[in-house]
Design an enzyme around this catalytic site. Structure first.
Site, PDB file in Angstrom:
ATOM      1  N   CYS A 130      49.828   6.566  30.479  1.00  0.00           N
ATOM      2  CA  CYS A 130      49.229   6.924  29.696  1.00  0.00           C
ATOM      3  C   CYS A 130      48.854   5.176  29.825  1.00  0.00           C
ATOM      4  CB  CYS A 130      49.740   7.023  28.879  1.00  0.00           C
ATOM      5  SG  CYS A 130      48.827   8.034  27.286  1.00  0.00           S
ATOM      6  N   HIS A 164      52.409  13.223  30.316  1.00  0.00           N
ATOM      7  CA  HIS A 164      53.417  12.740  29.903  1.00  0.00           C
ATOM      8  C   HIS A 164      54.957  13.698  30.248  1.00  0.00           C
ATOM      9  CE1 HIS A 164      52.376   9.587  26.488  1.00  0.00           C
ATOM     10  NE2 HIS A 164      50.938  10.215  26.614  1.00  0.00           N
ATOM     11  N   GLU A 211      57.724  12.585  30.916  1.00  0.00           N
ATOM     12  CA  GLU A 211      59.324  12.526  30.053  1.00  0.00           C
ATOM     13  C   GLU A 211      58.646  13.696  28.582  1.00  0.00           C
ATOM     14  OE1 GLU A 211      56.152  10.146  27.795  1.00  0.00           O
ATOM     15  OE2 GLU A 211      55.994  10.166  29.926  1.00  0.00           O
TER      16      GLU A 211
END
Length: 231
Positions: free
Chosen positions: A86, A194, A196
Site C-alpha cells: 500500500c 494487504h 498482513e
C-alpha cells in the site's frame, strides 16, 4: 530469520506486519524508524501500509527522502528482499525502486474492502509458496491505489513476467488490472492489497501467508548459503 519493518510517521500497518512475521511465522521482527541510517542485521525488509508524512503532497513523495531509504536502496542493490504494501508500494515507486505511479482511484473515493487477486507468477521471492493462477482474497484500504505506467513499461513488465498479482474485480481502475509488480532483479515487490491483514482465520482469510511464507523460504535459503551480515 529477522525481518525489518520500516516505520514512517503515520504508518498504521507496521504492527500488523510485525505480528504477521513474529506471531504467524514465528520469526524475529524489528521496527526501524524512518530516520535511521542503517537497517542493522536483517534478512528482509517490509515497508508497511498506512500513511507517510508529506502524503498530502503526493503519496510517498516526501517519505522517499527519509534517511532509511538510502539503506533500503543499498539493501535492494545487494539482492535483499524488499516488500512494499500500500503506502509502502507508493514509496518504492517514488523512490525509483519500482516503475510506474500510483494515482487516485477511479471514482475518486477511498476504498476499504476485500478483493480477489490472481497469482500471475510464482517465479518470485514473494509467491514461490503459491501456485500460478491461484486466487487470493485480501483486503485493500486506499485512496490512491490506481497503478499507472506508460505502454512501454507495461509491455516490459508483461514480457519479463514481473506482474505478480492482478485484480479479478478491479476496484480502483489500475491499468491492466495490476495489483503488484516486481523490480527487474525480482527482489523488490510492491502491492496495494494487504497480505498482513489476512494471516489468521479470525481475519477472514489466511491467503496473505502465501507472501510471507514465500519470503521466509528465500531468506532461509540465502542464510543457509551465506549468513546475512548487514551493517
Amino acid at each position: 530469520m529477522k525481518f525489518g519493518v520500516i516505520v514512517f510517521p503515520g504508518s498504521n500497518c507496521d504492527h500488523d506486519a510485525f505480528y504477521a512475521v513474529s506471531g504467524n511465522l514465528g520469526q524475529k521482527a524489528e521496527f526501524i524508524w524512518h530516520d535511521s541510517h542503517s537497517l542493522g542485521s536483517v534478512d528482509a525488509v517490509i515497508l508497511p501500509g498506512g500513511f507517510a508524512y508529506g502524503d498530502y503532497l503526493r503519496c510517498g513523495a516526501i517519505a522517499k527522502f527519509s534517511p532509511v531509504m538510502k539503506a533500503v536502496k543499498q539493501f535492494a542493490a545487494e539482492g535483499g528482499i524488499v516488500l512494499g504494501v500500500c503506502n509502502g508500494f507508493q514509496i518504492l515507486v517514488e523512490a525509483g525502486l519500482l516503475p510506474g505511479a500510483l494515482v487516485r482511484n477511479a471514482g475518486l473515493k477511498f476504498i476499504c474492502r476485500d478483493v480477489h487477486l490472481r497469482v500471475e507468477t510464482t517465479n518470485s521471492p514473494f509467491t514461490n509458496a503459491g501456485e500460478k493462477g491461484e486466487i487470493l482474497r485480501l483486503p485493500i484500504a486506499h485512496g490512491e491505489g490506481c497503478y499507472y505506467a506508460d505502454t512501454h513499461t507495461l509491455d516490459e513488465l508483461q514480457a519479463e513476467d514481473r506482474i505478480v498479482f492482478r485484480y479479478l474485480d478491479n476496484p480502483n481502475g489500475s491499468i491492466r488490472d495490476i495489483a503488484g509488480i516486481l523490480s527487474r532483479r525480482r527482489n523488490v515487490m510492491g502491492m496495494m492489497p494487504h497480505p498482513e491483514r489476512a494471516t489468521e482465520p479470525l481475519m477472514g482469510s489466511t491467503d496473505g501467508l502465501t507472501v510471507f511464507e514465500s519470503m521466509l523460504r528465500v531468506a532461509q535459503a540465502a542464510r543457509s548459503v551465506a549468513p546475512a551480515v548487514r551493517a
